[in-house]
Design an enzyme around this catalytic site. Structure first.
Site: not given
Ligand code: TGC
Ligand code: FAD
Length: 387
Positions: A138, A342, A367
């Site tokens: 959260p 539309l 993601e």
């Molecule tokens: P950093 O601390 O530098 O790296 C940690 C370790 O991870 C490795 N790595 C990766 N490996 C695979 N794929 C990637 N994209 C990777 N990015 C980094 C990296 O090499 C390192 O490995 P090691 O061996 O050195 O420990 O991490 P970073 O600075 O790259 O990460 C920062 C940041 C902001 C990019 C990362 O935290 C991030 O991507 N944040 C966003 C989180 C996010 O996308 N959450 C999604 C949750 S799941 C979801 O939303 C499901 S929705 C699904 C649906 O309904 O379709």
């Molecule tokens: P925050 O991280 O609080 O971000 C708030 C704002 O700050 C955003 O505009 C962001 O771009 C901005 N921001 C962040 N970092 C910076 C920066 N460095 N500089 C400037 N701006 C910045 N997660 C799971 O783990 N599993 C799931 O199955 C999953 N399903 C999802 C399904 C739905 C419908 C939704 C809406 C979300 C889902 N998520 C899931 C979570 C999703 O991955 C997060 O919502 C997303 O990663 C953003 O996190 P947050 O919502 O906490 O926003």
């Protein structure tokens, strides 16, 4: 020969026969089974669970994993085409498949023991076991390194405390892949429905992804045997590795949503007569729709190359970030513009653009938000980490 309006550069000619067959099969499923019901499901805020069996029968769950686990063993381009055709129906249906395949089956395959693979993957491919993926918490999903959910070793078990938010499939799921902080770094655990202290609560009042289940997960001293820990990965690279798989699919999905919107808008504007001619005959509408076709074409070319890189084993996370950013932005802009073309009719779910536009608000956020992916690309260019 006339060009295909939604494939102006004949990207289909870059596909193999098998890839085309996969695309055609999923396209038919979307036309016959998803499109007739999805507007109502979205209105009702209901995930059409009745489709899960057919999705599984078509081999769309864990489609890239090997056949020995009951999966289809398709390549990455085929997985992309599956995502594209499903999202032409609705982002919620594609989300269901993304989460099951890339975020749940993939980590069990990539980080699990052979015992865990055999126990879970065949049933997940068959749609008998549904998974969810708990990473986001959260207090801030963009920064998963700041993880507060903890798992503490206690004899042969682990005890998990904490919570996750915005979890797709949360209330549907039989198992949750839960990422938790341990003394040894972040680790993944298979938390099973019914384990004492584990609860899921559906998130209501969503205006986006209404045909998808989104939940909060709560862990109150949940005792999980060590056999449910994914043994082959430690650290943030575990969940981030899963995200790369899922984000790859999401680079393809929004192309389907954009095509659905353009298709409906082309038909509508040809029939809508204003000032003595169709809206489609005006220069401004044509420029808008030409612009949409241009952006769809660029997105299509981008993902075919990305898929070929993935199949060759050379795809880099930064490339996925660039494509996720580009293609989500492309699709949300197109959906909003189509809604406008539309007119008043565009504000109801009788037409798909507003549904797609609302869904894409989630797709551009989950993601990794657009900002996160821009900063990943910026870091690649400059060598400076701006997070
Ligand atoms: P950093 O601390 O530098 O790296 C940690 C370790 O991870 C490795 N790595 C990766 N490996 C695979 N794929 C990637 N994209 C990777 N990015 C980094 C990296 O090499 C390192 O490995 P090691 O061996 O050195 O420990 O991490 P970073 O600075 O790259 O990460 C920062 C940041 C902001 C990019 C990362 O935290 C991030 O991507 N944040 C966003 C989180 C996010 O996308 N959450 C999604 C949750 S799941 C979801 O939303 C499901 S929705 C699904 C649906 O309904 O379709
Ligand atoms: P925050 O991280 O609080 O971000 C708030 C704002 O700050 C955003 O505009 C962001 O771009 C901005 N921001 C962040 N970092 C910076 C920066 N460095 N500089 C400037 N701006 C910045 N997660 C799971 O783990 N599993 C799931 O199955 C999953 N399903 C999802 C399904 C739905 C419908 C939704 C809406 C979300 C889902 N998520 C899931 C979570 C999703 O991955 C997060 O919502 C997303 O990663 C953003 O996190 P947050 O919502 O906490 O926003």
């Amino acid at each position: 020969m006339a060009l295909q309006p939604y494939d102006l550069f004949d990207v289909r000619s870059l596909l193999t026969e098998e890839e085309r067959a996969v695309q055609d099969t999923v396209a038919r499923f979307t036309d016959e089974r998803v499109l007739p019901i999805i507007g109502d499901a979205f209105d009702q805020g209901r995930f059409p669970k009745e489709l899960v069996g057919e999705i599984a029968e078509l081999g769309l769950l864990g489609s890239s994993l090997p056949e020995q686990y009951g999966c289809a063993g398709l390549n990455a381009v085929s997985y992309g085409l599956i995502c594209q055709e499903l999202e032409r129906g609705d982002s919620g249906i594609r989300s269901f498949v993304s989460v099951q395949s890339s975020l749940c089956m993939y980590p069990i395959y990539a980080y699990g023991s052979e015992e865990q693979r055999m126990r879970w993957l065949p049933d997940m491919a068959a749609g008998k076991v549904i998974g969810c993926f708990g990473l986001t918490e959260p207090h801030g999903g963009s920064d998963p390194a700041n993880m507060k959910t903890v798992a503490k070793r206690d004899g042969d078990d682990w005890v998990i405390n904490g919570s996750k938010m915005w979890i797709t499939n949360g209330n549907l799921a039989d198992i949750a892949i839960v990422w938790a902080q341990t003394e040894d770094g972040i680790q993944g655990f298979l938390v099973e429905k019914g384990m004492k202290g584990f609860a899921a609560q559906e998130i209501k009042h969503k205006m986006s992804l209404r045909a998808s289940v989104t939940s909060s997960l709560f862990f109150d001293n949940v005792r999980v045997p060590d056999a449910n820990r994914l043994p082959n990965v430690k650290g943030l690279k575990g969940p981030l590795g899963c995200l790369t798989q899922a984000r790859y699919g999401i680079t393809w999905g929004p192309i389907g949503a954009a095509i659905a919107c353009l298709d409906e808008t082309l038909k509508y504007t040809k029939e809508r007569m204003l000032f003595g001619r169709s809206v489609a005959a005006t220069q401004s509408a044509q420029i808008k729709m030409a612009e949409m076709a241009r952006r769809i074409t660029l997105a299509q070319l981008l993902v075919v190359q990305l898929g070929r890189l993935k199949d060759a084993g050379t795809m880099q996370p930064t490339q996925v970030s660039l494509a996720k950013w580009n293609n989500c932005r492309m699709a949300i802009d197109i959906a909003r513009e189509c809604r406008d073309l539309l007119g008043g009719a565009g504000i109801t779910t009788e037409h798909s653009p507003i549904r797609h536009a609302l869904n894409l608000e989630s797709v551009i956020t989950y993601e990794g938000t657009e900002t996160v992916h821009q900063l990943v690309v910026g870091r690649e260019l400059t060598g400076i980490n701006a997070f």
